[in-house]
Design a protein around this motif. Structure first.
Motif, PDB file in Angstrom:
ATOM      1  N   THR A  90      -2.917  -3.548 -16.931  1.00  0.00           N
ATOM      2  CA  THR A  90      -2.072  -4.734 -17.098  1.00  0.00           C
ATOM      3  C   THR A  90      -2.063  -5.652 -15.882  1.00  0.00           C
ATOM      4  O   THR A  90      -1.660  -6.808 -15.982  1.00  0.00           O
ATOM      5  CB  THR A  90      -0.631  -4.321 -17.400  1.00  0.00           C
ATOM      6  OG1 THR A  90      -0.076  -3.664 -16.245  1.00  0.00           O
ATOM      7  CG2 THR A  90      -0.570  -3.376 -18.596  1.00  0.00           C
ATOM      8  N   GLY A  91      -2.460  -5.122 -14.720  1.00  0.00           N
ATOM      9  CA  GLY A  91      -2.405  -5.903 -13.489  1.00  0.00           C
ATOM     10  C   GLY A  91      -1.027  -5.977 -12.874  1.00  0.00           C
ATOM     11  O   GLY A  91      -0.830  -6.647 -11.848  1.00  0.00           O
ATOM     12  N   ALA A  92      -0.048  -5.278 -13.454  1.00  0.00           N
ATOM     13  CA  ALA A  92       1.324  -5.304 -12.949  1.00  0.00           C
ATOM     14  C   ALA A  92       1.504  -4.265 -11.842  1.00  0.00           C
ATOM     15  O   ALA A  92       1.038  -3.128 -11.958  1.00  0.00           O
ATOM     16  CB  ALA A  92       2.317  -5.028 -14.070  1.00  0.00           C
ATOM     17  N   GLU A  93       2.180  -4.678 -10.755  1.00  0.00           N
ATOM     18  CA  GLU A  93       2.513  -3.717  -9.707  1.00  0.00           C
ATOM     19  C   GLU A  93       3.690  -2.877 -10.170  1.00  0.00           C
ATOM     20  O   GLU A  93       4.685  -3.397 -10.676  1.00  0.00           O
ATOM     21  CB  GLU A  93       2.872  -4.432  -8.411  1.00  0.00           C
ATOM     22  CG  GLU A  93       3.124  -3.443  -7.262  1.00  0.00           C
ATOM     23  CD  GLU A  93       3.583  -4.114  -5.972  1.00  0.00           C
ATOM     24  OE1 GLU A  93       2.913  -3.918  -4.946  1.00  0.00           O
ATOM     25  OE2 GLU A  93       4.607  -4.818  -6.011  1.00  0.00           O
ATOM     26  N   LEU A  94       3.575  -1.574  -9.978  1.00  0.00           N
ATOM     27  CA  LEU A  94       4.597  -0.659 -10.466  1.00  0.00           C
ATOM     28  C   LEU A  94       5.356  -0.029  -9.312  1.00  0.00           C
ATOM     29  O   LEU A  94       4.763   0.394  -8.315  1.00  0.00           O
ATOM     30  CB  LEU A  94       3.956   0.443 -11.312  1.00  0.00           C
ATOM     31  CG  LEU A  94       3.271   0.000 -12.601  1.00  0.00           C
ATOM     32  CD1 LEU A  94       2.725   1.209 -13.344  1.00  0.00           C
ATOM     33  CD2 LEU A  94       4.241  -0.760 -13.493  1.00  0.00           C
ATOM     34  N   ASP A  95       6.658   0.024  -9.457  1.00  0.00           N
ATOM     35  CA  ASP A  95       7.535   0.701  -8.512  1.00  0.00           C
ATOM     36  C   ASP A  95       8.220   1.828  -9.266  1.00  0.00           C
ATOM     37  O   ASP A  95       9.139   1.616 -10.043  1.00  0.00           O
ATOM     38  CB  ASP A  95       8.566  -0.279  -7.951  1.00  0.00           C
ATOM     39  CG  ASP A  95       9.514   0.362  -6.946  1.00  0.00           C
ATOM     40  OD1 ASP A  95       9.357   1.571  -6.675  1.00  0.00           O
ATOM     41  OD2 ASP A  95      10.417  -0.341  -6.446  1.00  0.00           O
ATOM     42  N   LEU A  96       7.738   3.068  -9.055  1.00  0.00           N
ATOM     43  CA  LEU A  96       8.263   4.236  -9.750  1.00  0.00           C
ATOM     44  C   LEU A  96       9.099   5.111  -8.821  1.00  0.00           C
ATOM     45  O   LEU A  96       9.368   6.272  -9.131  1.00  0.00           O
ATOM     46  CB  LEU A  96       7.113   5.051 -10.349  1.00  0.00           C
ATOM     47  CG  LEU A  96       6.271   4.326 -11.410  1.00  0.00           C
ATOM     48  CD1 LEU A  96       5.081   5.159 -11.823  1.00  0.00           C
ATOM     49  CD2 LEU A  96       7.120   3.976 -12.622  1.00  0.00           C
ATOM     50  N   ARG A  97       9.523   4.567  -7.701  1.00  0.00           N
ATOM     51  CA  ARG A  97      10.326   5.340  -6.755  1.00  0.00           C
ATOM     52  C   ARG A  97      11.558   5.901  -7.433  1.00  0.00           C
ATOM     53  O   ARG A  97      12.242   5.234  -8.205  1.00  0.00           O
ATOM     54  CB  ARG A  97      10.749   4.456  -5.574  1.00  0.00           C
ATOM     55  CG  ARG A  97      11.574   5.192  -4.529  1.00  0.00           C
ATOM     56  CD  ARG A  97      11.958   4.267  -3.376  1.00  0.00           C
ATOM     57  NE  ARG A  97      12.740   4.982  -2.385  1.00  0.00           N
ATOM     58  CZ  ARG A  97      14.066   5.126  -2.427  1.00  0.00           C
ATOM     59  NH1 ARG A  97      14.751   4.557  -3.420  1.00  0.00           N
ATOM     60  NH2 ARG A  97      14.701   5.795  -1.495  1.00  0.00           N
ATOM     61  N   GLU A  98      11.843   7.182  -7.139  1.00  0.00           N
ATOM     62  CA  GLU A  98      13.002   7.875  -7.697  1.00  0.00           C
ATOM     63  C   GLU A  98      14.035   8.062  -6.586  1.00  0.00           C
ATOM     64  O   GLU A  98      13.870   8.924  -5.720  1.00  0.00           O
ATOM     65  CB  GLU A  98      12.567   9.233  -8.279  1.00  0.00           C
ATOM     66  CG  GLU A  98      13.686  10.096  -8.803  1.00  0.00           C
ATOM     67  CD  GLU A  98      14.620   9.372  -9.753  1.00  0.00           C
ATOM     68  OE1 GLU A  98      15.742   9.048  -9.297  1.00  0.00           O
ATOM     69  OE2 GLU A  98      14.238   9.135 -10.907  1.00  0.00           O
ATOM     70  N   PRO A  99      15.107   7.244  -6.579  1.00  0.00           N
ATOM     71  CA  PRO A  99      16.047   7.276  -5.454  1.00  0.00           C
ATOM     72  C   PRO A  99      16.821   8.586  -5.322  1.00  0.00           C
ATOM     73  O   PRO A  99      17.376   8.857  -4.262  1.00  0.00           O
ATOM     74  CB  PRO A  99      16.994   6.101  -5.756  1.00  0.00           C
ATOM     75  CG  PRO A  99      16.862   5.863  -7.218  1.00  0.00           C
ATOM     76  CD  PRO A  99      15.460   6.211  -7.570  1.00  0.00           C
ATOM     77  N   ARG A 100      16.827   9.400  -6.352  1.00  0.00           N
ATOM     78  CA  ARG A 100      17.527  10.688  -6.253  1.00  0.00           C
ATOM     79  C   ARG A 100      16.744  11.705  -5.424  1.00  0.00           C
ATOM     80  O   ARG A 100      17.294  12.724  -5.004  1.00  0.00           O
ATOM     81  CB  ARG A 100      17.795  11.236  -7.663  1.00  0.00           C
ATOM     82  CG  ARG A 100      18.854  10.462  -8.424  1.00  0.00           C
ATOM     83  CD  ARG A 100      18.956  10.899  -9.878  1.00  0.00           C
ATOM     84  NE  ARG A 100      17.798  10.451 -10.664  1.00  0.00           N
ATOM     85  CZ  ARG A 100      17.696  10.573 -11.987  1.00  0.00           C
ATOM     86  NH1 ARG A 100      18.692  11.153 -12.671  1.00  0.00           N
ATOM     87  NH2 ARG A 100      16.623  10.131 -12.622  1.00  0.00           N
ATOM     88  N   ILE A 101      15.476  11.434  -5.178  1.00  0.00           N
ATOM     89  CA  ILE A 101      14.634  12.329  -4.386  1.00  0.00           C
ATOM     90  C   ILE A 101      14.787  11.986  -2.914  1.00  0.00           C
ATOM     91  O   ILE A 101      14.545  10.856  -2.502  1.00  0.00           O
ATOM     92  CB  ILE A 101      13.170  12.230  -4.836  1.00  0.00           C
ATOM     93  CG1 ILE A 101      13.035  12.774  -6.264  1.00  0.00           C
ATOM     94  CG2 ILE A 101      12.260  12.984  -3.876  1.00  0.00           C
ATOM     95  CD1 ILE A 101      11.654  12.600  -6.855  1.00  0.00           C
ATOM     96  N   LYS A 102      15.172  12.968  -2.113  1.00  0.00           N
ATOM     97  CA  LYS A 102      15.478  12.734  -0.701  1.00  0.00           C
ATOM     98  C   LYS A 102      14.353  13.096   0.259  1.00  0.00           C
ATOM     99  O   LYS A 102      14.375  12.724   1.425  1.00  0.00           O
ATOM    100  CB  LYS A 102      16.740  13.520  -0.313  1.00  0.00           C
ATOM    101  CG  LYS A 102      17.974  13.193  -1.167  1.00  0.00           C
ATOM    102  CD  LYS A 102      18.335  11.722  -1.063  1.00  0.00           C
ATOM    103  CE  LYS A 102      19.709  11.421  -1.664  1.00  0.00           C
ATOM    104  NZ  LYS A 102      19.766  11.656  -3.118  1.00  0.00           N
ATOM    105  N   ALA A 103      13.356  13.865  -0.204  1.00  0.00           N
ATOM    106  CA  ALA A 103      12.255  14.293   0.669  1.00  0.00           C
ATOM    107  C   ALA A 103      11.104  14.758  -0.200  1.00  0.00           C
ATOM    108  O   ALA A 103      11.274  15.052  -1.391  1.00  0.00           O
ATOM    109  CB  ALA A 103      12.693  15.410   1.608  1.00  0.00           C
ATOM    110  N   GLY A 104       9.902  14.820   0.410  1.00  0.00           N
ATOM    111  CA  GLY A 104       8.746  15.227  -0.372  1.00  0.00           C
ATOM    112  C   GLY A 104       7.702  15.962   0.432  1.00  0.00           C
ATOM    113  O   GLY A 104       7.680  15.908   1.667  1.00  0.00           O
ATOM    114  N   VAL A 105       6.819  16.647  -0.295  1.00  0.00           N
ATOM    115  CA  VAL A 105       5.676  17.343   0.287  1.00  0.00           C
ATOM    116  C   VAL A 105       4.445  16.967  -0.533  1.00  0.00           C
ATOM    117  O   VAL A 105       4.418  17.175  -1.757  1.00  0.00           O
ATOM    118  CB  VAL A 105       5.858  18.868   0.277  1.00  0.00           C
ATOM    119  CG1 VAL A 105       4.591  19.560   0.780  1.00  0.00           C
ATOM    120  CG2 VAL A 105       7.056  19.279   1.124  1.00  0.00           C
TER     121      VAL A 105
END
Length: 320
Positions: free
Chosen positions: A165-180
């Motif tokens: 589609t050419g659309a920029e996607l923001d899938l950030r999940e604000p409930r997630i506080k840290a990642g590996v």
């Protein structure tokens, strides 16, 4: 419901772990129900939730809720509630979804699966025996291996452009506080010049500059993904180098793409079988997440000190 015994990396004592699957979550519009496995220590409350996104892989079952037992059990023994979905990209579903929109990687749906899980934590607690009232809904982390690392990076704030589609996607999940991120893909563009690069065009525009959530990036110094790029193992460190602070890079010495064998016990797809490396990875990632999710916890500092005091360290750590 199955049970096993693993070792808590902190005390060295055996810890009983309970694992329950499948928990079936109906998701409107998803072509099949979302099935997850939940693994937890047999005792304890206020358990932080750790979402684990499996890789794509070539196996029939390891890329599903049935895989990654070496890490899931270590993390559960360390006090986490580990939740493993079967993404639509799993080979366990490929015979049903080969022509579905998003196939074969379902990269956007994979990230959305994790948000659906978080929306239904109450249902998980009520479904899994002996789990009611034991989860800490405010302490949530995500981990992902390989393609699952791409999934986790999107949830942590990285952005990409939908090639359809050419659309920029923001899938950030604000409930997630840290990642590996475990052996996650790096940057796209001209560096994606391997024979399989065209198959993963959604890697092309990954932008780590927006990945602001605290993240531990784990890379093997022998993990050469030449089917995607000729950069070599350094490609897997891109999420650390191209994302803003705070970020941490753990480079595992001698590790290839399965990081010693994290996708399954004695799995044929592992090219660098090393149980000690997997144990070290479980110990270090658990310590990192405990410190990130519990202010005042010094597990990560202690784990880093232990890493540098031995004569044969498992790897090295860099911070920014």
């Amino acid at each position: 419901m199955s049970s096993s015994t693993d070792t808590d990396a902190t005390s060295g004592s055996p810890v009983p772990v309970l694992s329950y699957s499948p928990v079936v979550l109906a998701v409107p519009g998803r072509p099949v129900d979302l099935q997850v496995r939940v693994s937890v220590p047999a005792t304890g409350t206020r358990l932080p939730v750790l979402l684990l996104s499996h890789g794509h892989g070539g196996s029939n079952n390891l890329s599903s809720l049935n895989g990654y037992a070496p890490l899931a059990n270590l993390w559960a023994a360390a006090g986490f509630a580990v939740v493993q979905p079967t993404h639509l990209s799993s080979r366990t579903l490929s015979h049903r979804l080969a022509n579905a929109p998003g196939a074969p990687f379902f990269w956007r749906s994979r990230a959305e699966d994790m948000s659906h899980v978080l929306d239904r934590l109450d249902a998980l607690e009520m479904t899994v025996p002996q789990l009611a009232g034991r989860l800490d809904h405010d302490r949530i982390a995500v981990a992902g291996h390989s393609l699952g690392g791409h999934t986790a990076s999107l949830l942590l704030g990285a952005r990409t452009t939908d090639p359809d589609t050419g659309a920029e996607l923001d899938l950030r999940e604000p409930r997630i506080k840290a990642g590996v991120l475990l052996a996650a893909p790096g940057r796209g563009g001209d560096v994606l010049n391997g024979p399989m690069a065209e198959m993963v065009s959604f890697f092309d525009t990954t932008d780590f500059a927006t990945m602001t959530t605290p993240t531990l990036v784990v890379a093997g110094d022998k993990d050469d993904s030449s089917h995607f790029t000729d950069i070599g193992p350094d490609w897997h460190a891109d999420p650390y180098r191209l994302a803003p602070a705070p970020k941490t890079l753990l480079t595992l010495f001698g590790a290839e793409h399965l990081l010693g064998g994290i996708s399954g016990y004695d799995a044929d797809e592992t090219t660098d079988e090393n149980p000690q490396r997997v144990a070290a990875l479980g110990r270090l990632t658990s310590a990192y997440l405990r410190t990130q999710l519990s202010p005042g916890d010094h597990s990560w500092q202690a784990a880093c000190e232990d890493l540098t005091t031995g004569t044969d360290p498992a790897g090295r750590v860099e911070f920014k």
